[in-house]
Design an enzyme around this catalytic site. Structure first.
Site, short mmCIF file in Angstrom:
data_model
loop_
_atom_site.label_atom_id
_atom_site.label_comp_id
_atom_site.label_asym_id
_atom_site.label_seq_id
_atom_site.Cartn_x
_atom_site.Cartn_y
_atom_site.Cartn_z
N LYS A 31 94.08 -1.74 26.99
CA LYS A 31 93.37 -2.39 25.89
C LYS A 31 94.06 -2.08 24.56
CE LYS A 31 88.69 -2.84 27.92
NZ LYS A 31 87.30 -2.39 27.96
N THR B 71 84.26 -6.20 24.11
CA THR B 71 85.24 -6.78 25.04
C THR B 71 85.61 -8.20 24.60
OG1 THR B 71 84.47 -5.38 26.80
CG2 THR B 71 85.56 -7.40 27.48
N GLU C 44 88.31 2.53 40.06
CA GLU C 44 88.03 3.19 38.78
C GLU C 44 87.62 4.66 38.94
OE1 GLU C 44 86.19 1.01 35.45
OE2 GLU C 44 85.91 -0.62 36.85
N SER D 162 78.12 -7.02 27.56
CA SER D 162 79.25 -6.12 27.35
C SER D 162 78.69 -4.75 27.02
CB SER D 162 80.14 -6.61 26.21
OG SER D 162 81.07 -5.60 25.88
N GLY E 21 82.73 -3.57 34.72
CA GLY E 21 81.43 -2.97 35.04
C GLY E 21 80.27 -3.78 34.49
N SER E 22 80.49 -4.58 33.46
CA SER E 22 79.45 -5.46 32.93
C SER E 22 79.44 -6.78 33.71
CB SER E 22 79.69 -5.76 31.44
OG SER E 22 79.66 -4.57 30.69
N ARG F 218 80.26 1.26 34.30
CA ARG F 218 79.96 1.16 35.74
C ARG F 218 78.90 2.14 36.20
NH1 ARG F 218 84.47 3.77 34.66
NH2 ARG F 218 85.05 5.66 35.80
N SER G 94 80.10 -2.02 25.96
CA SER G 94 80.58 -1.52 24.66
C SER G 94 80.24 -2.50 23.54
CB SER G 94 82.11 -1.35 24.69
OG SER G 94 82.71 -2.61 24.91
N HIS H 39 91.18 -16.90 58.37
CA HIS H 39 92.09 -18.04 58.30
C HIS H 39 93.42 -17.67 57.67
CE1 HIS H 39 88.96 -20.82 59.66
NE2 HIS H 39 88.17 -19.95 59.05
O1 PA5 Z 1 84.37 0.24 33.90
C1 PA5 Z 1 84.92 -0.08 32.84
O2 PA5 Z 1 85.12 0.72 31.90
C2 PA5 Z 1 85.38 -1.50 32.67
O3 PA5 Z 1 85.31 -2.22 33.88
C3 PA5 Z 1 84.56 -2.19 31.57
O4 PA5 Z 1 83.25 -2.44 32.01
C4 PA5 Z 1 85.27 -3.48 31.15
O5 PA5 Z 1 86.53 -3.18 30.60
C5 PA5 Z 1 84.46 -4.29 30.13
O6 PA5 Z 1 84.01 -3.47 29.10
P1 PA5 Z 1 82.49 -3.62 28.62
O7 PA5 Z 1 81.67 -3.31 29.84
O8 PA5 Z 1 82.33 -2.59 27.55
O9 PA5 Z 1 82.33 -5.01 28.14
#
Ligand code: PA5
Length: 348
Positions: free
Chosen positions: A341, A100, A231, A95, A57-58, A147, A97, A247
């Site tokens: 994770k 990551t 997700e 990131s 999501g980041s 996200r 969080s 292709h």
């Molecule tokens: O949607 C999610 O939870 C993941 O795709 C996170 O974005 C991904 O694991 C990366 O984590 P972060 O966005 O905290 O760096």
């Protein structure tokens, strides 16, 4: 019908993913103000390229900046930066969080190579790193899924880079107004018969979406739709882009109709494609009809490039969350990502 029942939505969505989408215009407004306050200790005009590193999501933010800016942006995912990374590239590490491992590793990689850096996060290890190494940090609000924080992550960076003229003709006020108008059409209180993302979710309920964009235009949108469906709706979805899919993947439809009982293709259009790719999509439609493959088309809202791209991303976000409700799953938790994770952490 759950999509039109506020009480049932609240029960299935206790963490408020639907509310995050309904309030996305406010998030974007707040995020633009955050971007106005960012200070960096270097002149943005000294760079001729940005590398944006992040995951999930980041990570999508790098793809969005690359699509939207009139400035070379390379989006990076993983432990290292590309071999071509140079000290005179601007590094942006994102990131949500702040914890990551791939993003933290790529950030250290860039710093070792002497790159000027801006970080964006809610805190975590990234915040500690920035404090220790005197790296500017754009701090965004905590308490959402990454996200569901696309506005918080995208707009401060767009605003910052716009100061150096990299965002071209972006009109932030107009863009915010357009996003607000889209929220009025698609929010959870608009009944299914008048609500585009709800209608599409009903059409795709029980199906595996195969989403097609185009290489230089809707690639980011197609990928975002796929990952949001994964997700939020907790189901498989696949994606690819024109012209490459003509292709190889196209041949897969030869025996497809039997194997594709639950598959349904969808082609994304936004009026900004090359004529040849428009034509490819039309021919693909006739091929789907001949081979008896179920398919649909999704058109972006009208407007400038920013409105078309972000508007279609926003549509897909709603679509994926409405699909989650039809699948009777809570759109917010990503248990398998968390479990992966922690297994990785335990393994060393
Ligand atoms: O949607 C999610 O939870 C993941 O795709 C996170 O974005 C991904 O694991 C990366 O984590 P972060 O966005 O905290 O760096």
């Amino acid at each position: 019908m759950i999509l039109d029942n506020e009480k049932e939505i609240e029960e299935l969505d206790p963490q408020g993913m639907v509310n995050d989408l309904d309030t996305f215009p406010e998030q974007c407004k707040e995020a633009v103000s955050l971007g106005e306050e960012v200070e960096v200790p270097f002149d943005l005009n000294d760079f001729d390229r940005a590398l944006v590193t992040g995951m999930g999501g980041s990570g999508i933010i790098g793809d969005l900046l690359s699509r939207l800016l009139d400035f070379p942006v390379e989006s990076n995912r993983g432990y290292h930066l590309p071999k071509t990374a140079r000290p005179d590239d601007l590094l942006i590490a994102i990131s949500y969080s702040g914890n990551t491992e791939e993003t933290l590793s790529a950030l250290r990689d860039g710093r070792r190579r002497g790159m000027n850096t801006v970080c964006l996060s809610t805190g975590g290890k990234m915040e500690d790193y920035c404090a220790r190494e005197s790296v500017p940090l754009i701090k965004i609000p905590v308490g959402h899924q990454p996200r569901a924080s696309t506005g918080y992550m995208l707009f401060p960076l767009l605003k910052l880079l716009d100061r150096a003229g990299f965002a071209g003709a972006v009109d932030f006020d107009r863009l915010l107004e357009n996003i607000e108008a889209l929220a009025e059409s698609w929010n959870s209180s608009v009944p299914s018969e008048d609500n585009g993302p709800k209608k599409l979710a009903r059409e795709f309920a029980g199906k595996v979406p195969i989403i097609y964009g185009t290489k230089r235009n809707t690639r980011v949108v197609a990928y975002r739709w796929k990952t949001q469906i994964n997700e939020n709706a907790k189901q498989p979805a696949f994606w690819n882009v024109f012209p490459e899919l003509n292709h190889n993947e196209t041949v897969g439809y030869q025996l497809g109709s039997d194997l594709m009982e639950n598959g349904k293709a969808i082609m994304l259009k936004n009026g900004l494609d090359l004529e040849r790719n428009e034509l490819r999509m039309e021919i693909m439609e006739s091929l789907f009809e001949d081979e008896n493959i179920d398919y649909s088309l999704a058109r972006a809202p009208k407007g400038d490039k920013f409105t078309r791209i972000l508007g279609q991303i926003y549509f897909g976000d709603y679509f994926s969350v409405y699909l989650a409700l039809l699948n009777e799953v809570d759109p917010s938790p990503v248990e398998l990502i968390e479990s992966f994770k922690s297994r990785l952490k335990r393994a060393g």
